[in-house]
Each structure stands twice: as C-alpha cells, then as structure tokens.
Design a protein around this motif. Structure first.
Motif, mmCIF file in Angstrom:
data_model
loop_
_atom_site.group_PDB
_atom_site.id
_atom_site.type_symbol
_atom_site.label_atom_id
_atom_site.label_comp_id
_atom_site.label_asym_id
_atom_site.label_seq_id
_atom_site.Cartn_x
_atom_site.Cartn_y
_atom_site.Cartn_z
ATOM 1 N N ASN A 293 0.825 -1.206 0.000
ATOM 2 C CA ASN A 293 0.000 0.000 0.000
ATOM 3 C C ASN A 293 0.860 1.259 0.000
ATOM 4 N N ASP A 296 2.161 1.799 -3.465
ATOM 5 C CA ASP A 296 1.100 2.293 -4.353
ATOM 6 C C ASP A 296 0.829 3.779 -4.146
ATOM 7 N N SER A 297 1.071 4.258 -2.922
ATOM 8 C CA SER A 297 0.747 5.654 -2.611
ATOM 9 C C SER A 297 1.871 6.629 -2.981
ATOM 10 N N ASP A 299 3.808 6.619 -6.012
ATOM 11 C CA ASP A 299 4.023 6.845 -7.450
ATOM 12 C C ASP A 299 5.476 6.631 -7.861
ATOM 13 N N GLY A 323 4.061 8.910 1.057
ATOM 14 C CA GLY A 323 3.129 8.906 -0.061
ATOM 15 C C GLY A 323 2.068 9.984 0.007
ATOM 16 N N LYS A 324 0.915 9.687 -0.585
ATOM 17 C CA LYS A 324 -0.158 10.671 -0.727
ATOM 18 C C LYS A 324 -0.866 10.972 0.585
ATOM 19 N N ILE A 326 -3.659 9.949 3.797
ATOM 20 C CA ILE A 326 -5.084 9.591 3.863
ATOM 21 C C ILE A 326 -5.862 10.787 4.396
ATOM 22 N N THR A 341 -9.517 3.502 -1.962
ATOM 23 C CA THR A 341 -9.410 4.752 -2.722
ATOM 24 C C THR A 341 -8.766 4.513 -4.084
ATOM 25 N N LYS A 342 -8.461 3.253 -4.378
ATOM 26 C CA LYS A 342 -7.841 2.919 -5.658
ATOM 27 C C LYS A 342 -8.910 2.725 -6.724
ATOM 28 N N SER A 370 -1.363 10.521 9.672
ATOM 29 C CA SER A 370 -1.517 10.627 8.232
ATOM 30 C C SER A 370 -1.841 12.060 7.859
ATOM 31 N N THR A 376 1.936 8.609 5.624
ATOM 32 C CA THR A 376 1.096 7.875 6.569
ATOM 33 C C THR A 376 1.954 6.956 7.423
#
Length: 387
Positions: A293, A296-297, A299, A323-324, A326, A341-342, A370, A376
């Motif tokens: 995860n 994936d967050s 990129d 990452g991005k 939450i 959220t994917k 987060s 996160t």
C-alpha cells in the motif's frame, strides 16, 4: 469499490417500529394515568364531602354522629397517602402510606401539597391532606420505564443483527479464502512441473536456467500465498520470534520488487532481540500488505521507514511512508471491508491485515499519523514475549 457492502434496511425498519411502539405506549399509558388520576380525585372528593357532612352533624341532631362510618370512609382511602394536620397549629399529627417515619419530612411534604393547591378535608379539629396513590405514581413513571425497556430491546436487536451479519461475513471470508487456496493448488503444482521440465530440456542454457530459477521462486511465493489463505478461519500456531529479523525479512522481499527510486530505512536484523508471539506466515502477509500500500501511494519514488520500540509489555512496529496520505474523513474507514481509494481493488487488504493482527495475534493496528501530501504511519502493537 464497495462490493462487500450490502445495504440493509432492517436496522432502519427496526428503529421506526420501536419508535412507533414507544410513542403509542407512552400515549396510551398517559391516557390511563390521566383517567386513574380523575377517578382517584373524584373518590377523594366524594369521601371528603361525606366526612365533612358527618362532622357537620351536631350532637342535638336527630341523626347521631356515626364514628364507625367515619372510620370506614377513612379505611377506603388507606391506599392513598394521607396526612392529618392540626387545624390550629398546622402541625402533623399522623399519616398513612407516606413511606417515612420522619415528622419533619412529612411536614415538608404537606407544605409542598399546599403550594400545589391541595384542598384538605376537615375532621373536627384536624385537616386531612391527600396525595397520589402509589399505583398512580407507578403508572405515571411507567412510560419512562417502557421507553428504556424498548430502547434496550432496539439496541440489543441492532447488536444482534450486526453480530449475525458479521458472522455471515466471516463465514463468507473463510469459505472464499479456503476455496481460493484450493483453486490455486492445481495450477501451482502444474507450473512447478513445467519449471522442472524446462530445467531438464535446457540444462545447458544459462539464461533459461536463471529464468526458471526465478520462476520457481515466484511459484513458491504463490504457494505460500495459497497456504496463507488456507489458514484463514483456523487457529494459527504462534511462535516467539525476533521482530527485528522478521521485519527485515519482509523488507528484503519487497525492496527487490520496489521501484529503484523508493528508499527503505529499516532497523538492522541484529538491532535487538525483542520477541513477539506471531505466526510468521500470516504476520509477513500483514507487513507485505502495508508495504505494498505504501508503494502504491508513492508513485514510484519516496521513502518507506520501519521503526520498532517497546513500552511496558508491548512492542510497537511503525511503518511510515512519504506517499499521498489519507484524508481525515477516511482514516477510520481504511480497515472496513470493501473500502478503497484505488481505481482498481476490492478493499480487502487492510481488512485482512486488521483481522490477522487483532483476532489471531491479540494485537492492535491503527493509523497513528496521516497527512495528505506528506505520508502515513501505521502502528502495530503486539504483546511482548520474554526471551
């Protein structure tokens, strides 16, 4: 994709039905209480008038005063709280059905009745004050008692429905997991056979041998995944494991499959000897899900950090990414089955993670930090085992 969420209107229907029952019951019992109060008030009024007429008869009248009748009228009112007060001094002489022996308390009760406009009945040099009967008081409180009873029924019913639904979901999870493991078994065995066939046919080709070795490693990994699914629903065997070494092993596997611009910062395997009771097969699944995860967050670039600490009798494992992040509104939803959220995904990974940690390892997992655009941190808490 919320494929696991099947909306049910039963809790709503149950709540509406319970509310309707409460309202009807409150209205009906209030009507009964009002009617009983009117009947009781008329009885007291008529009995009081009779007492006043008896007391108004003089000694020279042709009809002598009947003390026995007076006592009988008082006996009729024995179920109603009454207080005899001296007409001259206003002090309490005696009382019935009050529920206390304290004269001062009864005196204050009479004063309250007087403030409420209660009209006494005169008997010679005494005044008789009447209150509400115990039955009437109980009936007045009955709607409130009924409300709590029905509310308890609704709450218990809702909890029961939730538990039933969760039990059904658990059975579906277990059945799906075991069926997945069963279905994977045949192609895994076949692929292993083909890998061995390649080795026999092209033993002199170094490139093919290298590819076949990697294929074998991946198939073995796939076999381990199938084994994990087969353990869902069963009680796993836990062993005391050095958490530093186990976490590093998961890091090594995922780092080889991560983009080159993703950096891993984890403690060395020999950084300590903290032991926790885990099932390595299932625990590795948890860490791999969290690392996947995180990847994936991000990129394709960023940093994933692991940190291990202990407080009291518990060990804490932090997995942090850059990452991005939450959004705050979604932090509590990330472990819900079906939440994702994917654009592609069933939202099962973190739900399985929580189940493995909580149900199988008696631990806890949460999003401890987060921030959108920053990253996160997931924190796992497990009981510490003595070395």
């Amino acid at each position: 994709m919320d494929i696991l969420k099947t909306p049910s209107r039963w809790p709503l229907y149950l709540g509406i039905a319970g509310l309707a029952i409460v309202l009807i019951s409150v209205w009906y019992t209030n009507q009964l209480a009002t009617q009983l109060a009117e009947i009781e008030e008329r009885q007291i009024m008529l009995s009081g008038q009779a007492l006043e007429r008896i007391n108004s008869l003089g000694i020279d009248e042709s009809i002598s005063r009947d003390v026995t009748l007076e006592n009988e009228l008082l006996a009729v009112l024995r179920t109603v709280p009454s207080v005899l007060v001296s007409a001259g001094s206003g002090k309490v002489d005696s009382w019935e059905q009050i529920g206390t022996r304290d004269t001062n308390e009864v005196q204050r009760l009479v004063e309250r009745w007087i403030d409420q406009g209660t009209v006494p009945v005169r008997m010679d040099q005494q005044l008789v004050y009447f209150g509400e009967s115990r039955l009437l008081r109980q009936l007045r409180y009955f709607p409130l008692v009924l409300f709590f009873l029905i509310a308890a029924f609704i709450i218990l019913g809702y909890i029961g429905l939730n538990q039933t639904r969760k039990s059904e979901q658990n059975r579906v999870w277990v059945g799906m997991a075991k069926e997945t493991a069963h279905q994977l078994g045949t192609p895994i065995s076949a692929i292993l056979g083909w890998v061995e066939h390649l080795k026999l046919m092209y033993a002199d080709d170094a490139d093919i041998m290298e590819v076949s070795d990697e294929l074998r490693h991946d198939v073995e990994r796939l076999s381990m995944v199938a084994n994990r699914f087969s353990k869902i629903g069963a009680t796993p065997q836990l062993t005391a494991t050095n958490i530093f070494r186990e976490l590093n092993r998961c890091r090594e596997y995922m780092e080889k499959r991560a983009p080159r611009k993703v950096m891993f910062d984890f403690p060395a395997p020999d950084a300590g000897d903290l032991r926790v009771a885990i099932n390595p097969l299932l625990f590795d699944w948890v860490i791999e899900n969290l690392l996947r995860n995180a990847l994936d967050s991000m990129d394709g670039k960023g940093q994933i950090s692991g940190h291990i600490s202990e407080h009291g009798n518990r060990v804490y494992i932090d997995i942090t990414d850059t990452g991005k992040g939450i959004e705050a509104k979604n932090v509590r939803k990330v472990f819900n089955p079906g939440f994702t959220t994917k654009k592609r995904g069933w939202g099962l990974g973190l739900s399985l993670v929580k189940r493995i940690i909580v149900e199988y390892h008696k631990g806890k997992i949460q999003v401890s930090r987060s921030q959108p655009g920053v990253g996160t941190t997931f924190t796992i808490s497990l009981p510490k085992v003595s070395s």
